[in-house]
Scaffold this motif. Structure first.
Motif, PDB file in Angstrom:
ATOM      1  N   VAL A 173      31.531  49.527 -24.722  1.00 55.33           N
ATOM      2  CA  VAL A 173      30.990  49.594 -23.363  1.00 55.33           C
ATOM      3  C   VAL A 173      31.644  50.744 -22.613  1.00 55.33           C
ATOM      4  O   VAL A 173      32.841  50.714 -22.325  1.00 55.33           O
ATOM      5  CB  VAL A 173      31.213  48.260 -22.613  1.00 55.33           C
ATOM      6  N   ASN A 175      29.712  52.278 -19.895  1.00 52.89           N
ATOM      7  CA  ASN A 175      29.026  52.369 -18.608  1.00 52.89           C
ATOM      8  C   ASN A 175      28.894  50.987 -17.978  1.00 52.89           C
ATOM      9  O   ASN A 175      29.037  49.962 -18.651  1.00 52.89           O
ATOM     10  CB  ASN A 175      27.636  52.992 -18.780  1.00 52.89           C
ATOM     11  N   ILE A 177      27.560  47.527 -16.398  1.00 55.94           N
ATOM     12  CA  ILE A 177      26.529  46.566 -16.784  1.00 55.94           C
ATOM     13  C   ILE A 177      26.136  45.764 -15.551  1.00 55.94           C
ATOM     14  O   ILE A 177      26.991  45.130 -14.934  1.00 55.94           O
ATOM     15  CB  ILE A 177      27.050  45.618 -17.884  1.00 55.94           C
ATOM     16  N   VAL A 183      24.051  43.338 -23.301  1.00 55.99           N
ATOM     17  CA  VAL A 183      24.177  44.629 -23.970  1.00 55.99           C
ATOM     18  C   VAL A 183      24.611  44.430 -25.406  1.00 55.99           C
ATOM     19  O   VAL A 183      25.273  43.447 -25.766  1.00 55.99           O
ATOM     20  CB  VAL A 183      25.158  45.573 -23.242  1.00 55.99           C
ATOM     21  N   ARG A 189      24.004  49.263 -25.338  1.00 55.17           N
ATOM     22  CA  ARG A 189      22.735  49.501 -24.659  1.00 55.17           C
ATOM     23  C   ARG A 189      22.212  48.192 -24.088  1.00 55.17           C
ATOM     24  O   ARG A 189      22.393  47.115 -24.679  1.00 55.17           O
ATOM     25  CB  ARG A 189      21.704  50.084 -25.630  1.00 55.17           C
ATOM     26  N   VAL A 259      24.708  51.335 -17.685  1.00 53.65           N
ATOM     27  CA  VAL A 259      24.401  51.323 -19.111  1.00 53.65           C
ATOM     28  C   VAL A 259      22.931  51.684 -19.314  1.00 53.65           C
ATOM     29  O   VAL A 259      22.071  51.340 -18.507  1.00 53.65           O
ATOM     30  CB  VAL A 259      24.728  49.940 -19.701  1.00 53.65           C
TER      31      VAL A 259
END
Length: 280
Positions: A173, A175, A177, A183, A189, A259
């Protein structure tokens, strides 16, 4: 009123609440506060300006409040707070804060940190969060209440994870969320939202359908994201769950991008998407 094993070392100045149990080989520093009914099973180290809330239970070889892994840290008087009822399993590490943040590493109430999980300096972990085995949180990570982070997942420093989000095992991870997001992968993603977690906490089927529509609008349909966010607010902003997502996205304290959307990579894991994603 506390039960302290003869082989435990409790420094002068430590505050030990009623009903605490401190097992063999534990080491408690002079600035530590253990509220009532804390249990340190064996060979636990608690150091620094650390407070463990009532009923916290810590398993062997965990360390709490040790100095951060930050070269800028020069033994400044920072601290660490663990909320009531939290469970810390074998070998987990929770470091006190470094400089440049609030000065406190925080883990909320009724959390579970499974074996060898790591919470780095200046993290803020909300109530009811579960970190599975070998989860790694970098410095200054914020994890909001009720989130679940699967085994072996690594979360980059300064990332923010919204309430009731779900991170798959082994995810990377880098970015932010949004709340309720699910994700998967490396890099992680966004593949849906945490449907089961929401249902367990009282969300209605209508709210789930609304979240599916908002998820599709924001992360699947073409167009400029700011325009899609404004449209989501206009069409669905009265729903409190949608309002929470919008507030998270617009939070000026965020330092990383959101994300990116994606799809489940492994067909054999499709059932996870069905249970925890948007069900589409």
């Amino acid at each position: 009123m506390a039960d302290i094993h003869p082989t435990a070392s409790v420094a002068e100045g430590a505050v030990i609440g009623d009903g605490c149990r401190i097992g063999p080989g534990c080491v408690i520093g002079p600035e530590v506060v253990l509220e009532d009914n804390v249990e340190l099973i064996a060979h636990v180290i608690v150091e620094g300006r650390t407070r463990l809330g009532a009923g916290v239970r810590v398993f062997p070889f965990a360390t709490i409040g040790m100095a951060p892994q930050d070269l800028k840290y020069k033994n400044e008087p920072t601290g660490c707070v663990i909320g009531a009822g939290t469970l810390v399993r074998e070998g987990a590490t929770i470091h006190r804060a470094s400089v440049g943040g609030s000065g406190i590493t925080t883990v909320g109430a009724n959390c579970m940190l499974m074996a060898v999980a790591h919470v780095a300096h200046d993290c803020v972990v909300g109530d009811g969060v579960i970190l599975a085995n070998n989860v790694m949180l970098g410095g200054h990570v914020h994890v909001d209440a009720g989130a679940f982070i699967g085994g072996g997942a690594a979360v980059h420093q300064t990332v923010r994870i919204g309430r009731l989000a779900m991170v798959s095992g082994l995810a990377g991870v880098t970015n932010d969320i949004p709340p309720f997001g699910y994700v998967f992968g490396l890099p992680a993603r966004l593949v849906g939202f945490n449907k089961i977690g929401l249902l367990r906490r009282g969300a209605s089927r209508d709210q789930l359908r609304t979240l599916r529509d908002v998820n599709n609008l924001l992360f699947k349909e073409p167009g400029e994201f700011s325009a899609k966010l404004a449209e989501a607010e206009s069409r669905y902003g009265a729903d409190p769950l949608v309002a929470e997502i919008i507030a998270f996205v617009r939070n000026p304290a965020r330092r990383r991008q959101l994300v990116r959307p994606g799809r489940m990579a492994a067909p054999e894991l499709g059932g996870v998407e069905e249970e925890n994603g948007d069900g589409s």
